[in-house]
Design a protein around this motif. Structure first.
Motif, PDB file in Angstrom:
ATOM      1  N   PHE A  63     -19.952 -10.084  82.247  1.00  0.00           N
ATOM      2  CA  PHE A  63     -21.366  -9.752  82.202  1.00  0.00           C
ATOM      3  C   PHE A  63     -21.917 -10.063  80.820  1.00  0.00           C
ATOM      4  N   ALA A  64     -23.237 -10.137  80.729  1.00  0.00           N
ATOM      5  CA  ALA A  64     -23.917 -10.210  79.440  1.00  0.00           C
ATOM      6  C   ALA A  64     -24.172  -8.788  78.954  1.00  0.00           C
ATOM      7  N   VAL A  65     -24.196  -8.601  77.635  1.00  0.00           N
ATOM      8  CA  VAL A  65     -24.496  -7.289  77.078  1.00  0.00           C
ATOM      9  C   VAL A  65     -25.696  -7.427  76.149  1.00  0.00           C
ATOM     10  N   LEU A  66     -26.654  -6.510  76.294  1.00  0.00           N
ATOM     11  CA  LEU A  66     -27.914  -6.569  75.544  1.00  0.00           C
ATOM     12  C   LEU A  66     -28.135  -5.240  74.835  1.00  0.00           C
ATOM     13  N   GLY A  67     -28.551  -5.335  73.586  1.00  0.00           N
ATOM     14  CA  GLY A  67     -28.909  -4.150  72.827  1.00  0.00           C
ATOM     15  C   GLY A  67     -30.200  -4.378  72.061  1.00  0.00           C
ATOM     16  N   HIS A  68     -31.091  -3.402  72.118  1.00  0.00           N
ATOM     17  CA  HIS A  68     -32.374  -3.468  71.426  1.00  0.00           C
ATOM     18  C   HIS A  68     -32.323  -2.589  70.188  1.00  0.00           C
ATOM     19  N   SER A  69     -32.893  -3.064  69.087  1.00  0.00           N
ATOM     20  CA  SER A  69     -32.936  -2.321  67.835  1.00  0.00           C
ATOM     21  C   SER A  69     -31.504  -2.043  67.371  1.00  0.00           C
ATOM     22  N   GLY A  70     -31.182  -0.803  67.005  1.00  0.00           N
ATOM     23  CA  GLY A  70     -29.828  -0.490  66.564  1.00  0.00           C
ATOM     24  C   GLY A  70     -28.787  -0.687  67.642  1.00  0.00           C
ATOM     25  N   HIS A  71     -29.215  -0.678  68.894  1.00  0.00           N
ATOM     26  CA  HIS A  71     -28.268  -0.910  69.986  1.00  0.00           C
ATOM     27  C   HIS A  71     -27.752  -2.347  69.978  1.00  0.00           C
ATOM     28  N   GLY A  72     -28.439  -3.225  69.245  1.00  0.00           N
ATOM     29  CA  GLY A  72     -27.925  -4.582  69.096  1.00  0.00           C
ATOM     30  C   GLY A  72     -26.562  -4.596  68.425  1.00  0.00           C
TER      31      GLY A  72
END
Length: 293
Positions: A96-105
């Motif tokens: 799968f692809a994994v995506l994180g926004h802001s600090g979740h990156g």
């Protein structure tokens, strides 16, 4: 700009130590694991994207209800990354692809380094190279030198009301701060993000530790040679919360495969602010027709 909610979903939770980590699965197609809040983040991605991708939103411990008292040992970065793996196993995900926004990156990137056999792509949205004093000082300088007077006036007004918000709801300190930081967060400086945060659990000690310490000191170059997946870095032109896009220049050569895209009419959250363009960029990067789940 619209807020997406109410899409047909598979909803559940996974017990991890004292926390119940929620998850929400929407759409069909190539799986994309989105780390953060399973309540907040579904509201920021378009309905159209769910027609192309299987979006799997998962909580981390900062957003999860705590069923017992938790200690410092329960909220470390390694534990948060272990939770992502626990959730992968629980949901039966293989590739799968994994995506994180802001600090979740940082969570997305570090997980991909640890589990390269499971991660096909990494997407970091609105993420700076770190939250170090040096990088955040550059963000402040960008704000001082480029933000319009009208934007600064809105910011000053919102900040003047933050103390009363925190006094009224101390357990929601982090949430209140992010809502009041709208002038630094959104291309539309007076955008009210309150609806995005409705019903979202926030554990302040987790954010204090991760954002205030772990991401301050993080070195994204560490173990980067273990990363096999291509990386998409999506940044907003009006994002004053993180280090300027130029600070990524010295890191580009460290990545084997890095794609950087700037969203000219976005701040910190281009997947909501320019959803059609974001969807186009993301789907082009993932090329889901050529990836086997």
């Amino acid at each position: 700009m619209t807020i997406t909610d109410g899409f047909s979903s598979e909803i559940g939770s996974l017990r991890a130590g004292p926390f119940d980590l929620g998850y929400r699965i929407e759409g069909n197609g190539m799986p994309v694991l989105i780390v953060g809040s399973a309540i907040y983040y579904p509201r920021t991605f378009s309905r159209a994207l769910r027609e192309k991708l299987r979006l799997i939103f998962i909580d981390h411990r900062g957003f999860a209800p705590a069923r017992a008292t938790f200690a410092a040992a329960d909220i470390g970065f390694d534990t948060v990354l272990d939770d992502i793996e626990r959730m992968r196993v629980h949901l039966g995900l293989e590739r799968f692809a994994v995506l994180g926004h802001s600090g979740h990156g940082y969570m997305a990137l570090e997980y991909a380094k640890r589990q390269p056999q499971h991660v096909s792509h990494v997407v970091m949205v609105g993420t700076g190279p770190s939250h170090s004093l040096a990088h955040l000082t550059l963000a402040d300088r960008l704000w001082e030198e480029t933000a319009a007077p009208e934007r600064k006036a809105i910011f000053d007004k919102e900040m003047s009301e933050l103390a009363s918000d925190i006094a009224a709801r101390p357990d929601e300190r982090f949430k209140s701060l992010l809502i009041r930081l709208g002038a630094k967060s959104w291309h539309q400086p007076d955008f009210d993000a309150s609806a995005l945060w409705r019903g979202v659990t926030v554990n302040n000690p987790v954010f204090d530790h991760l954002w205030g310490e772990t991401f301050r000191d993080i070195d994204i170059r560490k173990h980067l040679n273990a990363l096999t997946a291509p990386v998409l870095l999506a940044l907003g032109r009006s994002d004053y919360l993180v280090a300027p896009a130029s600070t990524w220049d010295e890191y580009r050569a460290d990545f084997t495969d890095l794609t950087v895209r700037m969203f000219e009419k976005s701040g910190h959250t281009p997947q909501l602010e320019e959803s059609a363009l974001f969807d186009e960029v993301l789907l082009s990067f993932l090329n889901p027709g050529n990836v086997r789940a």
